[in-house]
Scaffold this motif. Structure first.
Motif, mmCIF file in Angstrom:
data_model
loop_
_atom_site.group_PDB
_atom_site.id
_atom_site.type_symbol
_atom_site.label_atom_id
_atom_site.label_comp_id
_atom_site.label_asym_id
_atom_site.label_seq_id
_atom_site.Cartn_x
_atom_site.Cartn_y
_atom_site.Cartn_z
ATOM 1 N N LEU A 100 0.829 -1.203 0.000
ATOM 2 C CA LEU A 100 0.000 0.000 0.000
ATOM 3 C C LEU A 100 0.860 1.247 0.000
ATOM 4 O O LEU A 100 0.575 2.208 -0.708
ATOM 5 N N ALA A 101 1.929 1.219 0.786
ATOM 6 C CA ALA A 101 2.819 2.377 0.845
ATOM 7 C C ALA A 101 3.451 2.622 -0.523
ATOM 8 O O ALA A 101 3.567 3.758 -0.973
ATOM 9 N N LYS A 102 3.853 1.527 -1.191
ATOM 10 C CA LYS A 102 4.434 1.674 -2.526
ATOM 11 C C LYS A 102 3.404 2.227 -3.504
ATOM 12 O O LYS A 102 3.717 3.081 -4.329
ATOM 13 N N ASP A 120 -6.133 12.696 8.895
ATOM 14 C CA ASP A 120 -6.576 12.987 10.263
ATOM 15 C C ASP A 120 -5.458 12.674 11.244
ATOM 16 O O ASP A 120 -5.169 13.460 12.148
ATOM 17 N N GLY A 121 -4.828 11.524 11.084
ATOM 18 C CA GLY A 121 -3.718 11.147 11.958
ATOM 19 C C GLY A 121 -2.556 12.111 11.828
ATOM 20 O O GLY A 121 -1.939 12.513 12.822
ATOM 21 N N TYR A 122 -2.253 12.485 10.591
ATOM 22 C CA TYR A 122 -1.164 13.427 10.332
ATOM 23 C C TYR A 122 -1.457 14.776 10.998
ATOM 24 O O TYR A 122 -0.597 15.358 11.663
ATOM 25 N N HIS A 123 -2.686 15.259 10.824
ATOM 26 C CA HIS A 123 -3.075 16.538 11.435
ATOM 27 C C HIS A 123 -2.958 16.459 12.959
ATOM 28 O O HIS A 123 -2.447 17.390 13.593
ATOM 29 N N ASN A 124 -3.408 15.356 13.542
ATOM 30 C CA ASN A 124 -3.312 15.191 14.996
ATOM 31 C C ASN A 124 -1.859 15.184 15.456
ATOM 32 O O ASN A 124 -1.521 15.802 16.472
ATOM 33 N N ARG A 125 -0.982 14.494 14.712
ATOM 34 C CA ARG A 125 0.436 14.459 15.088
ATOM 35 C C ARG A 125 1.060 15.851 14.978
ATOM 36 O O ARG A 125 1.855 16.244 15.823
ATOM 37 N N MET A 126 0.693 16.600 13.950
ATOM 38 C CA MET A 126 1.236 17.948 13.780
ATOM 39 C C MET A 126 0.741 18.885 14.885
ATOM 40 O O MET A 126 1.503 19.702 15.399
ATOM 41 N N LYS A 158 -6.073 -2.550 -6.851
ATOM 42 C CA LYS A 158 -7.385 -2.238 -6.311
ATOM 43 C C LYS A 158 -7.403 -0.765 -5.885
ATOM 44 O O LYS A 158 -6.487 -0.301 -5.226
ATOM 45 N N GLN A 159 -8.393 -0.041 -6.303
ATOM 46 C CA GLN A 159 -8.508 1.363 -5.919
ATOM 47 C C GLN A 159 -8.838 1.454 -4.430
ATOM 48 O O GLN A 159 -9.703 0.732 -3.944
ATOM 49 N N SER A 166 -9.484 6.204 3.063
ATOM 50 C CA SER A 166 -8.182 5.822 3.613
ATOM 51 C C SER A 166 -7.249 7.031 3.662
ATOM 52 O O SER A 166 -6.478 7.186 4.591
ATOM 53 N N TRP A 167 -7.314 7.886 2.654
ATOM 54 C CA TRP A 167 -6.494 9.092 2.666
ATOM 55 C C TRP A 167 -6.962 10.039 3.762
ATOM 56 O O TRP A 167 -6.145 10.651 4.450
ATOM 57 N N ASP A 168 -8.276 10.128 3.956
ATOM 58 C CA ASP A 168 -8.828 10.970 5.013
ATOM 59 C C ASP A 168 -8.356 10.497 6.381
ATOM 60 O O ASP A 168 -8.014 11.308 7.236
ATOM 61 N N ILE A 169 -8.341 9.199 6.595
ATOM 62 C CA ILE A 169 -7.882 8.649 7.880
ATOM 63 C C ILE A 169 -6.415 8.989 8.090
ATOM 64 O O ILE A 169 -6.009 9.425 9.165
#
Length: 188
Positions: free
Chosen positions: A5-7, A48-54, A36-37, A42-45
């Motif tokens: 998925l990361a790739k 959200d995590g990124y925003h919380n960490r920042m 698979k699309q 998943s991007w929103d999740i």
């Protein structure tokens, strides 16, 4: 699975930044296997995590700045507890005469005033015609008691719009009160 998925995300990000000409030059190198699309959720999740960490990182940096002031002025308050127990958008540190010596970036976001504009002023410049005289008197009285308190006040932004602000004032002391810390957040 996570690695794949990361790739895929990395490839998606890379490909989305290419011009049509650049893409045409490399498209034959990209595998023909259909992936698979992933739903946008998943991007929103992730975001959200990124925003919380920042947000957490920014608050840690702000706490470190306030702790540097605490060391400079020998404050005896347990500021780490104050920060962990209170939510805020804006921070203001004033001297004992309520002249502002420091504000965080959240102050500028909430009020529209720059940090440099606020320095050496009292927070009263945020008050205006919609600010209750009763609330102002209550705050003044509570400050004189040198005890932490919360109050809600109507303030005015630089663009003249009004907002309700919950402010928690904490007297900062070394033997006696030398400064005040205001933790502020906009409320509805």
């Amino acid at each position: 699975m996570k690695y794949n998925l990361a790739k895929m995300y990395a490839l998606d990000i890379y490909l989305s930044n290419l011009t049509n000409e650049e893409y045409d030059k490399i498209k034959h190198k990209i595998g023909t296997q259909k992936s698979k699309q992933m739903p946008l959720l998943s991007w929103d999740i992730y975001m959200d995590g990124y925003h919380n960490r920042m947000t957490e990182a920014k608050k840690r940096i702000e706490l470190e700045k306030v702790l540097a002031f605490a060391k400079q002025f020998n404050w005896q308050n347990d500021l780490e507890v104050d920060f962990s127990e209170n939510d805020y958008d804006a921070l203001i540190i004033t001297d004992k005469n309520q002249k502002i010596i420091w504000v965080n970036d959240g102050f500028s976001t909430m009020t529209g005033y720059s940090k440099s504009f606020a320095i050496n002023k009292t927070p009263r410049f945020l008050q205006g015609s919609n600010t209750s005289l009763i609330t102002k008197a209550r705050i003044k009285s509570k400050i004189k008691r040198n005890k932490p308190f919360k109050e809600v006040i109507i303030n005015h932004r630089k663009d003249k719009s009004i907002y309700k602000c919950e402010v928690k004032i904490i007297p900062l002391y070394y033997k006696k009160t030398t400064h005040f810390l205001a933790l502020e957040k906009q409320v509805i």
